[in-house]
Design a protein around this motif. Structure first.
Motif, mmCIF file in Angstrom:
data_model
loop_
_atom_site.group_PDB
_atom_site.id
_atom_site.type_symbol
_atom_site.label_atom_id
_atom_site.label_comp_id
_atom_site.label_asym_id
_atom_site.label_seq_id
_atom_site.Cartn_x
_atom_site.Cartn_y
_atom_site.Cartn_z
ATOM 1 N N TYR A 142 49.065 30.016 26.528
ATOM 2 C CA TYR A 142 50.294 30.508 27.186
ATOM 3 C C TYR A 142 50.210 31.910 27.794
ATOM 4 C CZ TYR A 142 52.490 26.503 24.903
ATOM 5 O OH TYR A 142 52.815 25.245 24.499
ATOM 6 N N GLY A 143 49.053 32.561 27.703
ATOM 7 C CA GLY A 143 48.970 33.975 28.067
ATOM 8 C C GLY A 143 49.275 34.325 29.515
ATOM 9 N N PHE A 144 49.256 33.338 30.415
ATOM 10 C CA PHE A 144 49.553 33.613 31.825
ATOM 11 C C PHE A 144 50.975 33.237 32.216
ATOM 12 C CE2 PHE A 144 45.113 34.328 32.179
ATOM 13 C CZ PHE A 144 44.887 34.992 33.375
ATOM 14 N N LEU A 145 51.707 32.690 31.257
ATOM 15 C CA LEU A 145 53.060 32.207 31.573
ATOM 16 C C LEU A 145 54.018 33.352 31.890
ATOM 17 C CD1 LEU A 145 54.605 29.460 29.353
ATOM 18 C CD2 LEU A 145 53.833 29.371 31.724
ATOM 19 N N THR A 178 44.669 34.398 45.569
ATOM 20 C CA THR A 178 45.872 34.848 44.874
ATOM 21 C C THR A 178 47.010 33.897 45.215
ATOM 22 O OG1 THR A 178 45.162 37.151 45.006
ATOM 23 C CG2 THR A 178 47.524 36.776 44.669
ATOM 24 N N THR A 179 47.750 33.448 44.223
ATOM 25 C CA THR A 179 48.895 32.575 44.523
ATOM 26 C C THR A 179 50.038 33.433 45.052
ATOM 27 O OG1 THR A 179 49.825 32.789 42.293
ATOM 28 C CG2 THR A 179 48.304 30.961 42.643
ATOM 29 N N LEU A 180 50.725 32.937 46.086
ATOM 30 C CA LEU A 180 51.857 33.690 46.638
ATOM 31 C C LEU A 180 53.185 32.969 46.410
ATOM 32 C CD1 LEU A 180 50.398 34.859 50.091
ATOM 33 C CD2 LEU A 180 50.695 36.222 48.008
ATOM 34 N N LYS A 181 53.126 31.737 45.927
ATOM 35 C CA LYS A 181 54.366 30.957 45.788
ATOM 36 C C LYS A 181 54.422 30.255 44.450
ATOM 37 C CE LYS A 181 56.714 28.521 48.943
ATOM 38 N NZ LYS A 181 56.956 27.499 49.974
ATOM 39 N N ARG A 182 53.797 30.842 43.437
ATOM 40 C CA ARG A 182 53.729 30.167 42.152
ATOM 41 C C ARG A 182 54.659 30.855 41.182
ATOM 42 N NH1 ARG A 182 48.761 28.836 39.617
ATOM 43 N NH2 ARG A 182 48.781 26.754 38.762
ATOM 44 N N GLU A 183 55.507 30.050 40.525
ATOM 45 C CA GLU A 183 56.549 30.590 39.653
ATOM 46 C C GLU A 183 56.095 30.614 38.189
ATOM 47 O OE1 GLU A 183 61.169 29.553 39.973
ATOM 48 O OE2 GLU A 183 60.021 27.995 38.964
ATOM 49 N N GLY A 184 55.581 29.499 37.696
ATOM 50 C CA GLY A 184 55.242 29.365 36.273
ATOM 51 C C GLY A 184 54.113 30.268 35.833
ATOM 52 N N MET A 185 53.036 30.246 36.593
ATOM 53 C CA MET A 185 51.908 31.115 36.256
ATOM 54 C C MET A 185 51.139 31.590 37.486
ATOM 55 S SD MET A 185 49.188 28.553 34.330
ATOM 56 C CE MET A 185 47.818 29.683 34.494
ATOM 57 N N PRO A 186 51.600 32.699 38.061
ATOM 58 C CA PRO A 186 50.868 33.285 39.183
ATOM 59 C C PRO A 186 49.469 33.703 38.722
ATOM 60 C CG PRO A 186 52.938 34.459 38.773
ATOM 61 C CD PRO A 186 52.753 33.507 37.654
ATOM 62 N N VAL A 187 48.491 33.592 39.619
ATOM 63 C CA VAL A 187 47.135 34.040 39.303
ATOM 64 C C VAL A 187 46.691 34.968 40.432
ATOM 65 C CG1 VAL A 187 44.760 33.338 38.810
ATOM 66 C CG2 VAL A 187 46.654 31.871 38.084
ATOM 67 N N LEU A 206 55.291 40.049 33.934
ATOM 68 C CA LEU A 206 56.010 39.532 32.763
ATOM 69 C C LEU A 206 55.083 38.762 31.823
ATOM 70 C CD1 LEU A 206 59.166 38.086 34.591
ATOM 71 C CD2 LEU A 206 58.941 40.317 33.444
ATOM 72 N N SER A 207 53.894 38.371 32.312
ATOM 73 C CA SER A 207 53.013 37.565 31.463
ATOM 74 C C SER A 207 52.265 38.461 30.487
ATOM 75 C CB SER A 207 52.012 36.792 32.324
ATOM 76 O OG SER A 207 51.034 37.675 32.834
ATOM 77 N N HIS A 208 51.883 37.896 29.378
ATOM 78 C CA HIS A 208 51.120 38.630 28.379
ATOM 79 C C HIS A 208 49.852 39.220 28.993
ATOM 80 C CE1 HIS A 208 47.945 38.770 25.220
ATOM 81 N NE2 HIS A 208 48.892 39.465 24.623
ATOM 82 N N PHE A 209 49.139 38.387 29.755
ATOM 83 C CA PHE A 209 47.854 38.832 30.300
ATOM 84 C C PHE A 209 48.002 39.978 31.293
ATOM 85 C CE2 PHE A 209 44.584 38.573 33.646
ATOM 86 C CZ PHE A 209 43.469 38.882 32.880
ATOM 87 N N TYR A 210 48.848 39.799 32.317
ATOM 88 C CA TYR A 210 48.924 40.835 33.357
ATOM 89 C C TYR A 210 49.634 42.099 32.871
ATOM 90 C CZ TYR A 210 46.841 37.647 36.699
ATOM 91 O OH TYR A 210 45.969 36.802 37.340
ATOM 92 N N LYS A 211 50.576 41.947 31.956
ATOM 93 C CA LYS A 211 51.220 43.133 31.402
ATOM 94 C C LYS A 211 50.157 44.032 30.779
ATOM 95 C CE LYS A 211 54.980 42.304 28.980
ATOM 96 N NZ LYS A 211 55.514 41.734 27.727
ATOM 97 N N LYS A 212 49.305 43.408 29.961
ATOM 98 C CA LYS A 212 48.235 44.125 29.279
ATOM 99 C C LYS A 212 47.221 44.666 30.288
ATOM 100 C CE LYS A 212 45.195 41.687 27.331
ATOM 101 N NZ LYS A 212 44.462 40.630 26.681
#
Ligand code: ADP
Ligand code: K
Ligand code: ZN
Length: 436
Positions: free
Chosen positions: A77-80, A289-298, A36-42
């Protein structure tokens, strides 16, 4: 909990197979969410990533890496992955070089984070009713608020002392019988002579039991110095803003590597050039890799931190893998006369020499086209600085020991105790004056 050893028994005492099943579930959710984030979508569409092809945790290797540069490029905000209205906290990683990166937390993210830190400290032996003093900077640095909320969650009386103001720190420890502290290693060293000056013997006058020590690299020798002086046990603490902050990996009472909380972070160690995974036991770059992050998974974040997974099981019974002491960031490594050196290797040699005090700095300088390493070292406060013969003997010993370890001959300069500059936060151990 029924067992007194665990803060979160279902996560800490989990079996390997249950842990891996949980990781896969959480990884799938994380990927859906990240899309859903701008970065990962792209990124996913550019690289043709099909997240439904992830069928096991090992399949993570099909996914692209994320770098610090990506976080900078997408600032702010690109990872939100959630609407901005759901965010309740912002931290900014200073990054010693270049532009800042913004890290956002939802309420659930703060809960997760506080809980992980409570888990770490409880594992080390902190208990409700203890007094906790946080001697690190608050503000944008994650070490302050991160530990603060973790300590309150655990149920300790929490003193938000912040960094610096050393005499008041010591007074607070005394007045409120502080048992547990969070402190960066360079500050723990700098506080020692101040205590002595105030006539305080921590073993006699204080109630310290546990120190959570991290945020910058330090050697086993520094751990020993801190433990001996304060009469406490030092637990290595690792984290980074991009993964919430501290609370990613922490030592258990066996002090044999830091358990990385694999229910919250997926861990890989890769060869920094080939980017291929290295076997457990071998050094490489840590990728998380984050497994429990809601706001901005990385996803597959290249930390640049060099470490290894310690093979084998820990005596404490936790199946969460153990990371060895960080050697430093790949950026900290310097090359002198063809030899690769980490500042912490210099520290390890220095801190093994009893006449050496608690501060040092490495200066790299070019003279007549030759690279030189100048190691400026404080002598300890028991050395009489007018005694030239003794100083020469110490200087020779340091030079000899450094040469033995590093295979290059440094220029050693002895200076008086407490004379080198001190940083407010993380120590600056390397000054590179060479022109490239
Ligand atoms: P910044 O990047 O601005 O320094 P962070 O607080 O995010 O801010 O720093 C995290 C980094 O600090 C890690 O990537 C690592 O390099 C270092 N670090 C944290 N804990 C430790 C530790 N226990 N040992 C060695 N290095 C550590
Ligand atoms: K960082
Ligand atoms: Zn353990």
């Amino acid at each position: 909990t029924t067992n007194n050893q665990y803060w979160d028994e279902s996560s800490e005492a989990i079996s390997r197979s249950d842990l891996e099943a949980l990781q896969l579930d959480r990884l799938k959710l994380t990927l859906q969410h990240a899309s859903l984030s701008h970065f990962y979508k792209k990124k996913f569409s550019e690289e043709g990533v099909d997240i439904s092809s992830i069928k096991s945790v090992r399949d993570i290797r099909k996914l692209p890496f994320t770098t610090k540069q990506d976080l900078r490029d997408e600032y702010p905000y690109g990872f939100l992955c959630v609407p901005k209205e759901r965010l309740v906290r912002l931290h900014v990683s200073s990054g010693t070089t270049g532009q800042a990166t913004a890290i956002f937390y939802t309420r659930a993210d703060l809960e997760t984070w506080a809980d992980l830190l409570a888990r770490c400290m409880y594992m080390a032996g902190a208990r409700p009713g203890d007094t906790f003093q946080n001697l690190t900077g608050y503000g944008l640095f994650t070490g302050g608020l991160g530990f603060h909320y973790g300590a309150e969650r655990l149920g300790m009386l929490t003193i938000p002392a912040g960094a610096g103001n050393s005499k008041r720190q010591i007074q607070l420890m005394k007045d409120f019988s502080t048992n547990v502290i969070h402190i960066i290693p360079s500050y723990a060293l700098l506080l020692m002579p101040i205590m002595s000056e105030m006539g305080i013997d921590p073993r006699r006058d204080l109630k310290l039991r546990i120190a959570c020590v991290g945020a910058e690299p330090y050697s086993e020798e520094v751990r020993r110095r801190i433990e001996d002086f304060y009469g406490i046990r030092v637990y290595n603490s690792y984290g980074l803003s991009e993964m919430n902050g501290p609370g990613v990996a922490f030592e258990c009472p066996h002090q044999s590597g830091m358990h990385i909380w694999e229910d919250a972070y997926l861990v890989e160690v890769i060869h920094p050039k080939t980017l291929e995974p290295v076997p457990d036991g071998e050094y490489g770059e840590l990728v998380l890799t984050t497994l429990k992050r809601e706001g901005m998974p990385v996803i597959r974040y290249r930390t640049k931190d060099l470490t290894r997974i310690i093979p084998g099981e820990c005596e404490c019974g936790r199946v969460h893998k153990r990371l060895d002491r960080m050697q430093g960031r790949s950026d900290d490594m310097f090359i002198l006369k063809g030899v690769n050196i980490f500042p912490v290797q210099v520290e390890q040699v220095l801190m093994n020499i009893p006449e050496v005090g608690n501060n040092y700095v490495i200066v790299l300088r070019q003279e007549n086209n030759i690279d030189n390493m100048i190691v400026r070292v404080e002598v300890n406060d028991k050395i009489f600085v007018e005694d030239m013969r003794q100083l020469q003997r110490i200087q020779k010993k340091i030079t000899h020991d450094l040469k033995g370890e590093l295979l290059v001959t440094p220029q050693v300069e002895l200076v008086e105790p407490n004379s080198l500059p001190r940083a407010e936060g993380k120590a600056v151990r390397l000054i590179d004056e060479r022109k490239f």
